[in-house]
Write a protein that holds these residues in place. Structure first.
Motif, PDB file in Angstrom:
ATOM      1  N   ASP A 117       0.835  -1.202   0.000  1.00  0.00           N
ATOM      2  CA  ASP A 117       0.000   0.000   0.000  1.00  0.00           C
ATOM      3  C   ASP A 117       0.871   1.253   0.000  1.00  0.00           C
ATOM      4  N   LYS A 118       1.989   1.181   0.713  1.00  0.00           N
ATOM      5  CA  LYS A 118       2.909   2.316   0.748  1.00  0.00           C
ATOM      6  C   LYS A 118       3.493   2.578  -0.638  1.00  0.00           C
ATOM      7  N   ASP A 119       3.852   1.509  -1.357  1.00  0.00           N
ATOM      8  CA  ASP A 119       4.370   1.657  -2.722  1.00  0.00           C
ATOM      9  C   ASP A 119       3.335   2.341  -3.615  1.00  0.00           C
ATOM     10  N   LEU A 120       2.087   1.909  -3.506  1.00  0.00           N
ATOM     11  CA  LEU A 120       1.032   2.472  -4.346  1.00  0.00           C
ATOM     12  C   LEU A 120       0.825   3.954  -4.048  1.00  0.00           C
ATOM     13  N   GLY A 121       0.861   4.303  -2.780  1.00  0.00           N
ATOM     14  CA  GLY A 121       0.721   5.707  -2.422  1.00  0.00           C
ATOM     15  C   GLY A 121       1.847   6.547  -2.993  1.00  0.00           C
ATOM     16  N   GLN A 122       3.050   5.997  -2.945  1.00  0.00           N
ATOM     17  CA  GLN A 122       4.222   6.697  -3.484  1.00  0.00           C
ATOM     18  C   GLN A 122       4.093   6.861  -4.993  1.00  0.00           C
ATOM     19  N   LEU A 123       3.658   5.834  -5.676  1.00  0.00           N
ATOM     20  CA  LEU A 123       3.505   5.909  -7.127  1.00  0.00           C
ATOM     21  C   LEU A 123       2.466   6.954  -7.521  1.00  0.00           C
ATOM     22  N   GLU A 124       1.353   6.993  -6.809  1.00  0.00           N
ATOM     23  CA  GLU A 124       0.311   7.978  -7.112  1.00  0.00           C
ATOM     24  C   GLU A 124       0.828   9.397  -6.900  1.00  0.00           C
ATOM     25  N   THR A 125       1.558   9.594  -5.817  1.00  0.00           N
ATOM     26  CA  THR A 125       2.108  10.922  -5.518  1.00  0.00           C
ATOM     27  C   THR A 125       3.099  11.362  -6.589  1.00  0.00           C
ATOM     28  N   LEU A 126       3.993  10.449  -6.962  1.00  0.00           N
ATOM     29  CA  LEU A 126       5.021  10.793  -7.944  1.00  0.00           C
ATOM     30  C   LEU A 126       4.439  10.937  -9.347  1.00  0.00           C
ATOM     31  N   LEU A 127       3.391  10.181  -9.653  1.00  0.00           N
ATOM     32  CA  LEU A 127       2.724  10.323 -10.945  1.00  0.00           C
ATOM     33  C   LEU A 127       2.107  11.721 -11.053  1.00  0.00           C
ATOM     34  N   ALA A 128       1.462  12.159  -9.973  1.00  0.00           N
ATOM     35  CA  ALA A 128       0.868  13.503  -9.966  1.00  0.00           C
ATOM     36  C   ALA A 128       1.941  14.574 -10.100  1.00  0.00           C
ATOM     37  N   ARG A 129       3.072  14.376  -9.417  1.00  0.00           N
ATOM     38  CA  ARG A 129       4.169  15.337  -9.481  1.00  0.00           C
ATOM     39  C   ARG A 129       4.740  15.394 -10.900  1.00  0.00           C
ATOM     40  N   ARG A 130       4.843  14.233 -11.527  1.00  0.00           N
ATOM     41  CA  ARG A 130       5.329  14.164 -12.904  1.00  0.00           C
ATOM     42  C   ARG A 130       4.413  14.937 -13.844  1.00  0.00           C
ATOM     43  N   ASP A 131       3.101  14.740 -13.697  1.00  0.00           N
ATOM     44  CA  ASP A 131       2.135  15.434 -14.554  1.00  0.00           C
ATOM     45  C   ASP A 131       2.155  16.942 -14.307  1.00  0.00           C
ATOM     46  N   GLU A 132       2.307  17.334 -13.053  1.00  0.00           N
ATOM     47  CA  GLU A 132       2.372  18.761 -12.720  1.00  0.00           C
ATOM     48  C   GLU A 132       3.598  19.418 -13.346  1.00  0.00           C
ATOM     49  N   ALA A 133       4.709  18.706 -13.325  1.00  0.00           N
ATOM     50  CA  ALA A 133       5.934  19.251 -13.913  1.00  0.00           C
ATOM     51  C   ALA A 133       5.770  19.442 -15.418  1.00  0.00           C
ATOM     52  N   TRP A 134       5.089  18.501 -16.054  1.00  0.00           N
ATOM     53  CA  TRP A 134       4.851  18.629 -17.498  1.00  0.00           C
ATOM     54  C   TRP A 134       3.958  19.829 -17.784  1.00  0.00           C
ATOM     55  N   GLN A 135       2.880  19.961 -17.011  1.00  0.00           N
ATOM     56  CA  GLN A 135       1.959  21.072 -17.219  1.00  0.00           C
ATOM     57  C   GLN A 135       2.648  22.420 -16.982  1.00  0.00           C
ATOM     58  N   ALA A 136       3.601  22.448 -16.053  1.00  0.00           N
ATOM     59  CA  ALA A 136       4.315  23.689 -15.752  1.00  0.00           C
ATOM     60  C   ALA A 136       5.290  24.071 -16.865  1.00  0.00           C
ATOM     61  N   ASP A 138       8.308  23.000 -17.278  1.00  0.00           N
ATOM     62  CA  ASP A 138       9.693  23.055 -16.802  1.00  0.00           C
ATOM     63  C   ASP A 138      10.387  21.744 -17.164  1.00  0.00           C
ATOM     64  N   ALA A 139      11.235  21.773 -18.195  1.00  0.00           N
ATOM     65  CA  ALA A 139      11.840  20.547 -18.706  1.00  0.00           C
ATOM     66  C   ALA A 139      12.712  19.858 -17.671  1.00  0.00           C
ATOM     67  N   GLU A 140      13.553  20.619 -16.976  1.00  0.00           N
ATOM     68  CA  GLU A 140      14.462  20.008 -16.007  1.00  0.00           C
ATOM     69  C   GLU A 140      13.694  19.433 -14.829  1.00  0.00           C
ATOM     70  N   GLN A 141      12.665  20.147 -14.394  1.00  0.00           N
ATOM     71  CA  GLN A 141      11.820  19.636 -13.309  1.00  0.00           C
ATOM     72  C   GLN A 141      11.116  18.355 -13.745  1.00  0.00           C
ATOM     73  N   PHE A 142      10.703  18.309 -15.004  1.00  0.00           N
ATOM     74  CA  PHE A 142      10.039  17.113 -15.507  1.00  0.00           C
ATOM     75  C   PHE A 142      10.994  15.929 -15.563  1.00  0.00           C
ATOM     76  N   VAL A 143      12.215  16.156 -16.025  1.00  0.00           N
ATOM     77  CA  VAL A 143      13.209  15.076 -16.087  1.00  0.00           C
ATOM     78  C   VAL A 143      13.408  14.468 -14.702  1.00  0.00           C
ATOM     79  N   ALA A 144      13.532  15.324 -13.693  1.00  0.00           N
ATOM     80  CA  ALA A 144      13.718  14.843 -12.327  1.00  0.00           C
ATOM     81  C   ALA A 144      12.493  14.074 -11.847  1.00  0.00           C
ATOM     82  N   ASP A 180      15.943  13.895 -25.072  1.00  0.00           N
ATOM     83  CA  ASP A 180      14.668  13.650 -25.739  1.00  0.00           C
ATOM     84  C   ASP A 180      13.669  14.772 -25.492  1.00  0.00           C
ATOM     85  N   VAL A 181      13.611  15.213 -24.259  1.00  0.00           N
ATOM     86  CA  VAL A 181      12.628  16.220 -23.891  1.00  0.00           C
ATOM     87  C   VAL A 181      12.932  17.565 -24.546  1.00  0.00           C
ATOM     88  N   GLY A 182      14.218  17.938 -24.580  1.00  0.00           N
ATOM     89  CA  GLY A 182      14.569  19.242 -25.111  1.00  0.00           C
ATOM     90  C   GLY A 182      14.185  20.343 -24.133  1.00  0.00           C
TER      91      GLY A 182
END
Length: 228
Positions: A117-136, A138-144, A180-182
């Protein structure tokens, strides 16, 4: 984490150990510039030559990159990561994609079987963070964010050898993704990873593996893609 003045015996080895610990602990992350030579001399209380020798040793081992006129930067988190980065920096993007596909699909399959359950919570959090970085945009933030997300998928496999191997390849994979991202993140190239997380949550190893296996090759088809 603060640096401390080492004992007089074996000064260089002690300084090397302290500097390495700053890197492996994350105090000095990959891409960051370490303190200047005078700053290290002051913090450690050792001679300039000792600091210089220690920095050169870590650069030789692949953890640091000494850039004349700019400073010294962290380029890898372990000696093995440094070796891999040097050895495969000029490798074919398709070969890198094939390695990523093999490792990440295996990890996703295992994650679907072993995730907590802890793994799943972490994945959901990081998936949201990944999507937020893309929407923002910010290429370097997205890579991280993308790199951290994929590392969490591998961590959810609970296979220590696979986790360590993937971590040692991480610096190389981030460089590949950065290329790849540029500099511009276009909405037409966004790559959704929600299906893989859903498959891991559902315990569907086949679907999780298939999703993970496809992402690196989608990047190859789209030069400015979001990366996988």
């Amino acid at each position: 984490m603060s640096l401390t003045s080492p004992r007089r015996s074996g000064l260089t080895d002690q300084v090397i150990a302290q500097l390495r610990n700053q890197i492996t602990s994350g105090e000095w992350p990959v891409g960051s510039r370490i303190p200047t030579e005078p700053e290290l001399v002051e913090q450690l209380g050792v001679a300039r030559n000792t600091v210089r020798e220690a920095v050169r040793a870590l650069a030789h081992n692949g953890l640091l990159d000494i850039r004349q006129g700019s400073g010294t930067y962290v380029v890898a988190t372990s000696e093995l990561a440094g070796v891999m980065h040097r050895r495969f920096a000029e490798a074919s993007p398709r070969h890198i994609a094939e390695v990523r596909s093999t490792l990440e699909s295996s990890a996703a399959r295992l994650a679907a079987e072993r995730r907590t359950d802890k793994d799943l919570g972490q994945l959901e959090t990081l998936l949201a963070r990944r999507d937020e970085a893309w929407q923002a945009g910010d290429a370097e933030q997205f890579v991280a964010a993308d790199s951290t997300f994929h590392l969490a998928v591998v961590a959810a496999s609970h296979n220590e050898v696979l986790i360590e191997l993937y971590a040692d390849l991480g610096d190389l994979l981030r460089d590949w993704l950065r290329d790849d991202v540029g500099h511009e993140l276009g909405p037409e190239n966004a790559m959704d990873h929600a299906r893989m997380v859903a498959a891991i949550r559902a315990g569907d190893g086949e679907a999780a593996a298939a999703e993970a296996a496809s992402y690196p090759f989608m990047c190859l088809r789209h030069p400015a893609a979001a990366g996988g």
